[in-house]
Design a protein around this motif. Structure first.
Motif, PDB file in Angstrom:
ATOM      1  N   ARG A  80     -20.080   3.203 -14.589  1.00  0.00           N
ATOM      2  CA  ARG A  80     -20.519   2.396 -15.382  1.00  0.00           C
ATOM      3  C   ARG A  80     -20.022   3.192 -17.367  1.00  0.00           C
ATOM      4  O   ARG A  80     -20.033   2.178 -18.065  1.00  0.00           O
ATOM      5  CB  ARG A  80     -22.274   1.299 -15.903  1.00  0.00           C
ATOM      6  N   TYR A  81     -20.702   4.109 -17.163  1.00  0.00           N
ATOM      7  CA  TYR A  81     -20.687   4.961 -17.997  1.00  0.00           C
ATOM      8  C   TYR A  81     -20.155   5.828 -18.521  1.00  0.00           C
ATOM      9  O   TYR A  81     -19.520   6.756 -16.562  1.00  0.00           O
ATOM     10  CB  TYR A  81     -22.604   5.691 -19.069  1.00  0.00           C
ATOM     11  N   LEU A  82     -19.898   6.690 -19.006  1.00  0.00           N
ATOM     12  CA  LEU A  82     -18.785   7.862 -19.002  1.00  0.00           C
ATOM     13  C   LEU A  82     -19.227   9.351 -18.663  1.00  0.00           C
ATOM     14  O   LEU A  82     -18.505  10.332 -18.111  1.00  0.00           O
ATOM     15  CB  LEU A  82     -18.296   8.460 -20.791  1.00  0.00           C
ATOM     16  N   VAL A  83     -20.535   9.769 -18.641  1.00  0.00           N
ATOM     17  CA  VAL A  83     -21.303  10.631 -18.174  1.00  0.00           C
ATOM     18  C   VAL A  83     -22.372   9.790 -17.487  1.00  0.00           C
ATOM     19  O   VAL A  83     -23.719   9.368 -17.783  1.00  0.00           O
ATOM     20  CB  VAL A  83     -21.891  12.000 -19.260  1.00  0.00           C
ATOM     21  N   GLY A  84     -22.720  10.858 -15.894  1.00  0.00           N
ATOM     22  CA  GLY A  84     -24.028  10.192 -14.830  1.00  0.00           C
ATOM     23  C   GLY A  84     -24.108   8.393 -15.163  1.00  0.00           C
ATOM     24  O   GLY A  84     -23.153   8.064 -15.071  1.00  0.00           O
ATOM     25  N   ASP A  85     -24.970   8.020 -14.794  1.00  0.00           N
ATOM     26  CA  ASP A  85     -25.416   7.182 -13.834  1.00  0.00           C
ATOM     27  C   ASP A  85     -26.322   6.474 -15.651  1.00  0.00           C
ATOM     28  O   ASP A  85     -26.563   5.205 -15.911  1.00  0.00           O
ATOM     29  CB  ASP A  85     -26.227   6.878 -12.984  1.00  0.00           C
ATOM     30  N   GLN A  86     -26.323   6.976 -16.668  1.00  0.00           N
ATOM     31  CA  GLN A  86     -27.110   5.938 -18.185  1.00  0.00           C
ATOM     32  C   GLN A  86     -25.943   6.708 -19.266  1.00  0.00           C
ATOM     33  O   GLN A  86     -24.803   7.091 -19.574  1.00  0.00           O
ATOM     34  CB  GLN A  86     -28.445   7.453 -18.531  1.00  0.00           C
ATOM     35  N   LEU A  87     -26.644   5.908 -20.211  1.00  0.00           N
ATOM     36  CA  LEU A  87     -25.940   5.814 -21.284  1.00  0.00           C
ATOM     37  C   LEU A  87     -25.636   7.012 -22.035  1.00  0.00           C
ATOM     38  O   LEU A  87     -27.145   7.065 -22.135  1.00  0.00           O
ATOM     39  CB  LEU A  87     -26.280   4.600 -22.280  1.00  0.00           C
ATOM     40  N   THR A  88     -25.348   7.977 -22.666  1.00  0.00           N
ATOM     41  CA  THR A  88     -24.845   8.721 -23.596  1.00  0.00           C
ATOM     42  C   THR A  88     -24.560   8.765 -25.162  1.00  0.00           C
ATOM     43  O   THR A  88     -24.170   7.608 -24.671  1.00  0.00           O
ATOM     44  CB  THR A  88     -25.374   9.677 -23.538  1.00  0.00           C
ATOM     45  N   GLU A  89     -25.106  10.074 -25.598  1.00  0.00           N
ATOM     46  CA  GLU A  89     -24.095  10.039 -26.839  1.00  0.00           C
ATOM     47  C   GLU A  89     -22.066   9.505 -26.754  1.00  0.00           C
ATOM     48  O   GLU A  89     -21.714   9.453 -28.026  1.00  0.00           O
ATOM     49  CB  GLU A  89     -24.152  11.236 -27.028  1.00  0.00           C
ATOM     50  N   ALA A  90     -21.982  10.147 -25.021  1.00  0.00           N
ATOM     51  CA  ALA A  90     -20.122  10.263 -25.505  1.00  0.00           C
ATOM     52  C   ALA A  90     -19.769   8.653 -25.389  1.00  0.00           C
ATOM     53  O   ALA A  90     -19.279   8.155 -25.872  1.00  0.00           O
ATOM     54  CB  ALA A  90     -20.298  10.657 -23.824  1.00  0.00           C
ATOM     55  N   ASP A  91     -20.633   7.435 -25.117  1.00  0.00           N
ATOM     56  CA  ASP A  91     -20.613   5.987 -24.969  1.00  0.00           C
ATOM     57  C   ASP A  91     -20.031   6.155 -26.290  1.00  0.00           C
ATOM     58  O   ASP A  91     -19.663   4.547 -26.471  1.00  0.00           O
ATOM     59  CB  ASP A  91     -21.279   5.030 -24.034  1.00  0.00           C
ATOM     60  N   ILE A  92     -21.317   5.912 -27.092  1.00  0.00           N
ATOM     61  CA  ILE A  92     -20.916   5.177 -29.226  1.00  0.00           C
ATOM     62  C   ILE A  92     -20.074   5.408 -29.264  1.00  0.00           C
ATOM     63  O   ILE A  92     -20.033   5.498 -30.073  1.00  0.00           O
ATOM     64  CB  ILE A  92     -22.359   6.115 -28.996  1.00  0.00           C
ATOM     65  N   ARG A  93     -20.330   7.070 -29.000  1.00  0.00           N
ATOM     66  CA  ARG A  93     -18.661   7.622 -29.408  1.00  0.00           C
ATOM     67  C   ARG A  93     -17.765   7.283 -29.115  1.00  0.00           C
ATOM     68  O   ARG A  93     -16.619   6.718 -30.487  1.00  0.00           O
ATOM     69  CB  ARG A  93     -18.699   9.298 -29.860  1.00  0.00           C
ATOM     70  N   LEU A  94     -17.004   6.732 -28.039  1.00  0.00           N
ATOM     71  CA  LEU A  94     -16.194   5.848 -27.987  1.00  0.00           C
ATOM     72  C   LEU A  94     -16.159   4.492 -28.129  1.00  0.00           C
ATOM     73  O   LEU A  94     -15.150   4.013 -28.880  1.00  0.00           O
ATOM     74  CB  LEU A  94     -16.038   6.157 -25.961  1.00  0.00           C
TER      75      LEU A  94
END
Length: 310
Positions: free
Chosen positions: A214-228
């Motif tokens: 679901r998300y870019l790193v791990g199974d949680q929302l992170t900084e990476a998702d916000i940047r993309l």
């Protein structure tokens, strides 16, 4: 040797060169940097059209820092003096008392002659810019302002995932976040095609990565998702046509389109998106690319349709 193309600096090969961040002081929890994280001391200045500023806006909201760090929003259309506070009564920011963000830049450095960029964090009392270092701002909001996070706020830069997040966001910045600008402001066919190929190769890699998670790193929302997200949400509205990033629209890339809708529908994301500001800024401000300054009515896109990624 660098030259100026479309009001932007380009290399001798016609490659877009992004201006370095001039103000890189950090605001830290213990104040060892010279700037201590304190509620009410700072003001975040953003443009709703700008993807770099949009990151800071999303992170500030997700972490519950709205009361700790006040917010100023500039007009999406700049003039020759830069970002303007024309959305506020009397065309002045009600807290800083200035008409242009450039005034805060010059209070920090009277000799500054670069572009005045957002996001910027300004110290309210002195009226001077502390930082316009957009990659660092959001990370410090996550790590240095923890004392003031809302209860239950997400950990967007968890320590055990930081190495992987850093690894993921580097090519996203190079090929996607900055890549669309490298396409749009390329000063040669060769530079444009190199940026275009790198952009879509990275989007294909990200699509493959997100197909089964679901998300870019791990199974949680992170900084990476916000940047993309802040690039993806602007893709069809401006980058596809205005910046010639036209192999595919976002809506034609099923995995990334579903992923972007998933984030858009997550509280703290969709309500921060202003397509009017986005389109008016890009199509009106970049008059060398769009000399008629006609702002397109479309695209008509339903960001609320089910994404199926729960």
């Amino acid at each position: 040797m660098a030259t100026v193309q479309f009001g932007k600096e380009t290399s001798a090969r016609g490659e877009f060169v992004r201006q370095k961040n001039r103000f890189t002081d950090r605001i830290t929890a213990d104040g060892s940097s010279g700037w201590k994280a304190e509620p009410g001391r700072y003001r975040l200045v953003v443009c709703l059209a700008c993807p770099w500023a949009h990151r800071a806006l999303i992170v500030r909201g997700l972490l519950g820092l709205d009361d700790a760090i006040s917010l100023a929003v500039v007009d999406p259309v700049r003039d020759e003096r830069g970002w303007r506070f024309t959305l506020d009564e009397g065309d002045r920011d009600p807290v800083l008392g200035i008409e242009y963000l450039s005034e805060a830049y010059h209070r920090a450095d009277p000799e500054f002659d670069g572009r005045f960029t957002v996001p910027a964090i300004v110290e309210v009392e002195s009226g001077r810019v502390v930082t316009n270092d957009y990659p660092r701002i959001t990370l410090d909001l996550s790590t240095q302002w923890r004392e003031f996070h809302a209860p239950g706020a997400p950990d967007l830069y968890p320590e055990h995932l930081r190495a992987e997040i850093d690894e993921v966001i580097e090519p996203i910045f190079r090929n996607v976040n900055n890549g669309v600008y490298r396409c749009g402001f390329a000063g040669s066919q060769e530079a444009y095609e190199e940026a275009y190929d790198a952009l879509f190769a990275e989007l294909d890699r990200l699509s493959a990565r997100l197909e089964h998670q679901r998300y870019l790193v791990g199974d949680q929302l992170t900084e990476a998702d916000i940047r993309l997200f802040t690039t993806l949400v602007r893709f069809d509205a401006v980058y596809h046509g205005h910046f010639k990033c036209n192999r595919n629209k976002l809506t034609e890339m099923p995995v990334l389109w579903a992923y972007a809708r998933d984030l858009f529908q997550t509280p703290g994301f969709g309500e921060t998106v202003d397509f009017d500001h986005i389109k008016r800024h890009y199509y009106y401000t970049h008059d060398a690319i769009n000399p008629t300054r006609i702002v397109p009515k479309g695209p008509v896109t339903d960001w609320t349709e089910p994404h199926g990624r729960g």
